[in-house]
Design an enzyme around this catalytic site. Structure first.
Site, PDB file in Angstrom:
ATOM      1  N   ARG A 171      -0.733  12.176  -8.578  1.00  0.00           N
ATOM      2  CA  ARG A 171      -0.606  12.372 -10.019  1.00  0.00           C
ATOM      3  C   ARG A 171      -1.129  11.125 -10.712  1.00  0.00           C
ATOM      4  O   ARG A 171      -1.183  10.047 -10.119  1.00  0.00           O
ATOM      5  CB  ARG A 171       0.847  12.655 -10.401  1.00  0.00           C
ATOM      6  N   ARG A 175       1.637   8.200 -19.959  1.00  0.00           N
ATOM      7  CA  ARG A 175       2.886   7.976 -20.690  1.00  0.00           C
ATOM      8  C   ARG A 175       2.628   8.216 -22.183  1.00  0.00           C
ATOM      9  O   ARG A 175       1.758   7.557 -22.757  1.00  0.00           O
ATOM     10  CB  ARG A 175       3.306   6.531 -20.443  1.00  0.00           C
ATOM     11  N   ARG A 251      -6.586  -2.439   4.755  1.00  0.00           N
ATOM     12  CA  ARG A 251      -7.539  -2.987   3.768  1.00  0.00           C
ATOM     13  C   ARG A 251      -7.113  -4.424   3.542  1.00  0.00           C
ATOM     14  O   ARG A 251      -5.925  -4.751   3.592  1.00  0.00           O
ATOM     15  CB  ARG A 251      -7.481  -2.219   2.447  1.00  0.00           C
ATOM     16  N   ARG A 283      -9.018  -7.755 -10.226  1.00  0.00           N
ATOM     17  CA  ARG A 283      -8.197  -8.313 -11.296  1.00  0.00           C
ATOM     18  C   ARG A 283      -8.217  -9.832 -11.286  1.00  0.00           C
ATOM     19  O   ARG A 283      -8.581 -10.451 -10.281  1.00  0.00           O
ATOM     20  CB  ARG A 283      -6.763  -7.786 -11.240  1.00  0.00           C
ATOM     21  N   GLU A 303      -9.100 -11.512  -7.590  1.00  0.00           N
ATOM     22  CA  GLU A 303      -8.715 -10.745  -6.392  1.00  0.00           C
ATOM     23  C   GLU A 303      -9.844  -9.781  -6.025  1.00  0.00           C
ATOM     24  O   GLU A 303     -10.204  -8.920  -6.831  1.00  0.00           O
ATOM     25  CB  GLU A 303      -7.433  -9.974  -6.741  1.00  0.00           C
ATOM     26  N   TYR A 353       3.300   0.286   3.233  1.00  0.00           N
ATOM     27  CA  TYR A 353       3.296  -0.559   2.046  1.00  0.00           C
ATOM     28  C   TYR A 353       4.722  -0.537   1.492  1.00  0.00           C
ATOM     29  O   TYR A 353       5.266   0.515   1.188  1.00  0.00           O
ATOM     30  CB  TYR A 353       2.317  -0.081   0.960  1.00  0.00           C
ATOM     31  N   ASP A 355       7.314  -2.379  -1.313  1.00  0.00           N
ATOM     32  CA  ASP A 355       7.573  -3.356  -2.369  1.00  0.00           C
ATOM     33  C   ASP A 355       8.713  -4.262  -1.908  1.00  0.00           C
ATOM     34  O   ASP A 355       9.476  -3.906  -1.004  1.00  0.00           O
ATOM     35  CB  ASP A 355       7.960  -2.638  -3.682  1.00  0.00           C
TER      36      ASP A 355
END
Ligand SMILES: Cc1cc2nc3c(=O)[nH]c(=O)nc-3n(C[C@H](O)[C@H](O)[C@H](O)COP(=O)(O)OP(=O)(O)OC[C@H]3O[C@@H](n4cnc5c(N)ncnc54)[C@H](O)[C@@H]3O)c2cc1C
Length: 371
Positions: A171, A175, A251, A283, A303, A353, A355
């Site tokens: 998705r 917002r 990656r 970024r 980066e 991955y 957080d």
């Protein structure tokens, strides 16, 4: 020198686990091949600014247990991540929200923004998306896709969106409020004084040896008279087994740091994304803004996404079918290790991955389940 646990990796997972086992009265030795503790959340003071050496790390969670836990080891500031995206001469707020849509089309109300997106989606007439490009177009329309998703995603994956599978994007978070807060979590912030200080506090009273590679260390244990009952390994699971079933894929990233002692404010925001494919980096981070710094100079980091080769720093697992299957095979091997108890944890041990908040929750759970 007899330890209950040898903990391989002084990153967040290993450090939380060590901290909890110490509370249970267990003795732990923590080793890390790097020259510092804290793994990828390592921060270092440069020009009096806490620099996130392995990429921007913003702590966010909705898990009250984890938030209370980290607040015991650091004081968190009120930083809220509100990145901006640069596309040529245009500048947009992220995540995609009413500020973004207003800048893109001049619309002011959620109904106008929704109508614009729906109109673009309808024009494309994509019924069954065959690739990531079609998937993103069918979810966000042409403008958002072309200006903010396409180039960024292609740089991240090193491939055209037409060659990437549709399932990567399930998705597109759109917002319809004027809210630039990137995360939806209840708690958010940056530890005042940096992440390294937080991890140092977790490891207080625990023996830590940096610059110590597991395989080399094991060879010396006999001569040094070091024994341990259990091992927690937070490095790459395939590396532990000498890649005997094949290598898991990742990656990687390359960070280019620039110190600017005479520039007080380079980009006016902590995180600025570059969404055109022709700009090679994804970024630029300006570290002082994580702590509302007023130092005379600044430090920025560009980066660059990079292909991963064995030996490179593995940042993001590639959780496709081939790699998931291979990981499951390695897990079976880990379960068969019989001579001492072997645990795998963290982002590399679990090939996920994760957080930071999820890493802490998993380490707390593992520590709880240990006798
Ligand atoms: C670019 C980037 C940005 C991120 N930003 C965020 C963010 O904003 N918010 C968030 O919540 N999370 C973020 N994360 C995720 C966060 O970095 C991880 O959740 C966390 O660092 C994982 O901790 P860990 O202990 O599992 O792994 P690591 O930090 O990788 O620690 C593992 C340690 O084990 C050591 N090691 C490995 N093998 C061996 C060996 N054989 N011998 C000795 N030592 C070994 C390594 O040197 C390393 O220090 C980001 C991740 C990346 C890549």
């Amino acid at each position: 020198m007899q330890y209950d646990y040898l903990i391989v990796g002084a990153g967040l997972f290993g450090s939380v686990f060590a901290c909890e086992m110490k509370k249970k009265g267990k003795s732990c030795l923590v080793i890390d091949r790097r020259e510092h503790i804290a793994g990828n959340i390592y921060t270092e003071k440069i020009l009096d600014i806490q620099v996130h050496k392995y990429g921007a790390h913003i702590f966010h969670t909705s898990d009250r247990r984890v938030w209370e836990y980290v607040n015991r080891y650091a004081e968190f500031n009120c930083f809220v991540n509100s990145p901006v995206a640069v596309y040529g001469e245009e500048l947009y707020n992220l995540p995609f929200n009413m500020n973004t849509f207003n800048r893109m089309w001049g619309v002011k109300t959620p109904a106008q923004a929704k109508a614009k997106i729906e109109e673009q989606i309808k024009e494309l007439n994509i019924s069954e998306p065959q690739n990531l490009e079609e998937q993103a177009l069918s979810l966000a329309g042409k403008d958002v896709y072309e200006k903010l998703i396409k180039g960024y995603t292609e740089k991240q994956w090193g491939r055209s969106c037409k060659e990437l599978p549709a399932f990567i994007i399930k998705r597109v978070p759109l917002r319809f409020t004027y809210d630039n807060n990137y995360f939806n979590d209840r708690y958010q912030g940056i530890p005042v004084g940096g992440y390294t200080a937080m991890v140092e506090k977790m490891l207080e009273g625990t023996e830590v040896r940096t610059h110590t590679e597991y395989k080399e260390f094991i060879k010396q244990c006999g001569a040094e008279g070091i024994t341990f009952d259990r091992v927690l390994y937070t490095g790459m699971i395939d590396e532990y087994f000498d890649y005997k079933l094949g290598a898991l894929e990742y990656r990687s990233l390359r960070f280019e740091q620039e110190e600017m002692p005479d520039c007080a404010n380079y980009q006016g925001n902590a995180v600025v994304n570059y969404t055109e494919r022709s700009v090679p980096y994804t970024r630029i981070i300006e570290h002082k803004h994580f702590e509302f710094g007023s130092q005379p100079g600044t430090v920025i980091t560009r980066e660059y996404p990079a292909k991963w080769e064995p030996g490179d720093e593995p940042y993001y697992p590639v959780n496709d079918e081939r790699n998931e299957k291979l990981f499951r095979e390695y897990k079976k091997l880990a379960e068969k290790e019989g001579n001492f108890k072997l645990l795998f944890g963290g982002r590399l041990g679990q090939y996920r991955y994760y957080d930071m908040d999820k890493v802490i929750a998993a380490a707390l759970d593992m520590a709880e389940s240990e006798a």
